[in-house]
Write a protein that holds these residues in place. Structure first.
Motif, PDB file in Angstrom:
ATOM      1  N   LYS A   4      14.670  -0.023 -12.201  1.00 10.56           N
ATOM      2  CA  LYS A   4      13.542  -0.812 -12.722  1.00 10.56           C
ATOM      3  C   LYS A   4      12.244  -0.192 -12.251  1.00 10.56           C
ATOM      4  N   GLY A   5      11.443  -0.896 -11.452  1.00  6.49           N
ATOM      5  CA  GLY A   5      10.141  -0.380 -11.045  1.00  6.49           C
ATOM      6  C   GLY A   5      10.183   0.556  -9.852  1.00  6.49           C
ATOM      7  N   ARG A   6      11.344   0.789  -9.296  1.00  6.54           N
ATOM      8  CA  ARG A   6      11.456   1.670  -8.130  1.00  6.54           C
ATOM      9  C   ARG A   6      12.014   3.023  -8.536  1.00  6.54           C
ATOM     10  N   LEU A   7      12.072   3.928  -7.580  1.00  7.07           N
ATOM     11  CA  LEU A   7      12.588   5.257  -7.851  1.00  7.07           C
ATOM     12  C   LEU A   7      14.111   5.305  -7.757  1.00  7.07           C
ATOM     13  N   THR A  10      20.573   5.632  -4.875  1.00 12.44           N
ATOM     14  CA  THR A  10      21.070   6.471  -5.961  1.00 12.44           C
ATOM     15  C   THR A  10      20.230   6.166  -7.190  1.00 12.44           C
ATOM     16  N   LYS A  11      20.239   7.049  -8.160  1.00 13.08           N
ATOM     17  CA  LYS A  11      19.379   6.879  -9.341  1.00 13.08           C
ATOM     18  C   LYS A  11      19.843   5.771 -10.274  1.00 13.08           C
ATOM     19  N   GLU A  12      21.154   5.520 -10.356  1.00 11.90           N
ATOM     20  CA  GLU A  12      21.702   4.476 -11.225  1.00 11.90           C
ATOM     21  C   GLU A  12      23.144   4.229 -10.833  1.00 11.90           C
ATOM     22  N   VAL A  13      23.668   3.086 -11.256  1.00 13.74           N
ATOM     23  CA  VAL A  13      25.091   2.800 -11.106  1.00 13.74           C
ATOM     24  C   VAL A  13      25.587   2.285 -12.456  1.00 13.74           C
ATOM     25  N   PRO A  14      26.295   3.143 -13.227  1.00 16.80           N
ATOM     26  CA  PRO A  14      26.825   2.695 -14.512  1.00 16.80           C
ATOM     27  C   PRO A  14      27.838   1.552 -14.344  1.00 16.80           C
ATOM     28  N   VAL A  15      27.982   0.757 -15.386  1.00 20.10           N
ATOM     29  CA  VAL A  15      28.835  -0.438 -15.374  1.00 20.10           C
ATOM     30  C   VAL A  15      30.253  -0.115 -14.908  1.00 20.10           C
ATOM     31  N   ARG A  16      30.792   1.023 -15.303  1.00 25.42           N
ATOM     32  CA  ARG A  16      32.195   1.324 -14.982  1.00 25.42           C
ATOM     33  C   ARG A  16      32.468   1.437 -13.483  1.00 25.42           C
ATOM     34  N   TYR A  17      31.416   1.581 -12.658  1.00 24.54           N
ATOM     35  CA  TYR A  17      31.604   1.690 -11.210  1.00 24.54           C
ATOM     36  C   TYR A  17      31.335   0.361 -10.486  1.00 24.54           C
ATOM     37  N   LEU A  18      31.073  -0.697 -11.241  1.00 25.29           N
ATOM     38  CA  LEU A  18      30.731  -2.000 -10.664  1.00 25.29           C
ATOM     39  C   LEU A  18      31.907  -2.956 -10.721  1.00 25.29           C
ATOM     40  N   ILE A  70       0.827  -1.212   0.000  1.00 23.94           N
ATOM     41  CA  ILE A  70       0.000   0.000   0.000  1.00 23.94           C
ATOM     42  C   ILE A  70       0.862   1.264   0.000  1.00 23.94           C
ATOM     43  N   LEU A  71       1.822   1.329   0.928  1.00 21.63           N
ATOM     44  CA  LEU A  71       2.585   2.565   1.117  1.00 21.63           C
ATOM     45  C   LEU A  71       3.682   2.780   0.085  1.00 21.63           C
ATOM     46  N   ARG A  72       4.099   1.717  -0.613  1.00 25.15           N
ATOM     47  CA  ARG A  72       5.158   1.862  -1.611  1.00 25.15           C
ATOM     48  C   ARG A  72       4.635   1.873  -3.045  1.00 25.15           C
ATOM     49  N   HIS A  73       3.518   1.164  -3.271  1.00 21.95           N
ATOM     50  CA  HIS A  73       3.131   0.916  -4.659  1.00 21.95           C
ATOM     51  C   HIS A  73       1.659   1.181  -4.988  1.00 21.95           C
ATOM     52  N   LYS A  74       0.729   0.787  -4.115  1.00 21.79           N
ATOM     53  CA  LYS A  74      -0.682   0.802  -4.489  1.00 21.79           C
ATOM     54  C   LYS A  74      -1.604   1.317  -3.383  1.00 21.79           C
ATOM     55  N   GLY A 129      11.795   2.509  -1.185  1.00 25.24           N
ATOM     56  CA  GLY A 129      11.307   1.379  -1.976  1.00 25.24           C
ATOM     57  C   GLY A 129      10.088   1.677  -2.822  1.00 25.24           C
ATOM     58  N   HIS A 130       9.734   2.932  -2.972  1.00 22.23           N
ATOM     59  CA  HIS A 130       8.526   3.311  -3.712  1.00 22.23           C
ATOM     60  C   HIS A 130       8.664   3.113  -5.223  1.00 22.23           C
TER      61      HIS A 130
END
Length: 189
Positions: free
Chosen positions: A124-127, A175-183, A20-24, A86-87
């Motif tokens: 993916k489906g999260r923020l 964080t918004k994303e982690v590009p491959v070069r930092y993995l 409910i609180l994260r998705h619906k 986790g929204h």
């Protein structure tokens, strides 16, 4: 006071609250404000009307207090509640931007490795992408998706290149994303 519900019932109700609180929130005919807060009384009434679970204030307080992942927060007078992170719906949970440690970790399942190796970590489906402060937590997260694979994140490099990090109320790094070069994929035994 000891809850009359079993641990299994409390976990089931907690998962429903998380949904409910994260998705619906609309699944029980409530709305969240722009910061993700829901009116506690409306949420309890909506859950009870849904027919899936029964909830009272005492049980809700127990769920919030005992949740091992500390998923939820009340406002000061316990009239509002929200998920800490986790929204998948657009809310601003007023995350505080922080400078991350030099390294964080991300746990996933083997089935996602080829995608991550190709495109990095995306929400993916999260923020946000969720990162762990320690390798053991990342391993536990990864285990939920099958055989765990752990990635080490070069946060020092990311931060130096202008990527922003946030720390949720329950101590999850976002964080918004982690590009491959930092993995860096860690080999599991």
């Amino acid at each position: 006071m000891k809850s009359r519900k079993s641990n299994k019932q409390l976990q089931s109700t907690s998962k429903f609250i998380s949904l409910i609180l994260r998705h619906k929130p609309e699944s029980i005919s409530i709305t969240l404000d722009e910061h993700g807060w829901a009116d506690v009384r409306e949420m309890i009434d909506g859950i009870n009307k849904s027919g899936n679970h029964t909830l009272d204030m005492e049980t809700l307080e127990e769920i919030v207090r005992t949740d091992e992942k500390q998923r939820y927060s009340f406002n000061e007078d316990h009239t509002l509640i929200r998920a800490n992170q986790g929204h998948s719906i657009p809310v601003d949970v007023e995350l505080e931007e922080k400078i991350p440690p030099d390294v964080l970790w991300h746990g996933t399942g083997e089935k996602y490795v080829s995608s991550i190796d190709a495109q990095g970590l995306i929400p993916k489906g999260r923020l946000y992408v969720h990162l762990s402060s320690d390798m053991e937590t990342a391993r536990k997260v990864g285990s939920r998706h099958g055989k765990p694979v752990i990635y080490e994140i070069d946060c020092r490099g990311m931060s130096g290149d202008g990527y922003r990090f946030f720390l949720s109320a329950n101590q999850v790094w976002l964080t918004k994303e982690v590009p491959v070069r930092y993995l860096r994929k860690l080999h599991q035994s």
